[in-house]
Design a protein around this motif. Structure first.
Motif: not given
Length: 207
Positions: A1-15, A90-94, A111-112
């Protein structure tokens, strides 16, 4: 199973949240934003259908003088919603294996950087020295809520400066075709079917 790094959308700043476009952001502010929002690794197939999370994508732009390296996404690519689109990113999922840690915390800068280097090497050749010689800069974030792809991804945009002699004539990656060096004016041509993230970044760079 491919595991990918993500962040919670609602925790991102309003900008950035729910606002389409490219958002110029200082490097350190990018890293601290993700640290505050927090990280989560989950199955890619689940994250692709869950806009409560944004998968973090390094989006590497290669600049040669006043031109940018573009390519067409072919049907061999994993994201069929982007097939036949023109891109300069160019690039892709972490992947989980890309995640670097400092003590018990995610080191998002390393990581990036490591993921960007891996993806560029996989897609267009060996450019490890580009990242070692500091020929690059993270310049901001790109977000797009207008379609299903954008709703579950956030791009971290990096510009890499190269000499034309360092570029390949073609990619060994079957998902990438028609490598070309184009000016911003050429990229803004109505004849090109640009993917949305590339369109946002090109419009910003052309200002």
């Amino acid at each position: 199973m491919k595991m990918i790094l993500a962040t919670k959308t609602d925790n991102l700043p309003t900008f950035i949240r729910n606002k389409d476009g490219f958002h110029p952001t200082e490097q350190e502010d990018i890293f601290s934003m993700f640290d505050r929002a927090g990280y989560w690794c989950g199955p890619r197939e689940e994250l692709e259908q869950n806009p409560s999370f944004k998968q973090i994508i390094p989006y590497v732009i290669i600049k040669v003088g006043d031109k940018y390296l573009s390519y067409k996404r072919t049907s061999k690519g994993g994201e069929e919603r982007l097939h036949d689109k023109i891109s300069i990113g160019f690039g892709g999922h972490i992947d989980f294996s890309d995640v670097c840690r400092h003590q018990d915390n995610v080191d998002i800068f390393s990581t990036l950087e490591d993921t960007a280097m891996r993806e560029v090497v996989e897609e267009i050749g060996r450019f490890d020295d580009v990242f070692n010689e500091n020929k690059y800069q993270w310049i901001g974030l790109v977000n797009d809520e207008s379609n299903a792809v954008g709703q579950v991804h956030i791009g971290v945009v990096c510009v890499v400066s190269l000499d034309e002699k360092d570029l390949p004539n073609e990619s060994d990656d079957e998902s990438i075709a028609e490598l070309n060096l184009l000016t911003l004016g050429e990229l803004q041509s109505s004849e090109l079917n640009l993917e949305t993230w590339t369109e946002f970044v090109v419009d910003y760079l052309a200002q």
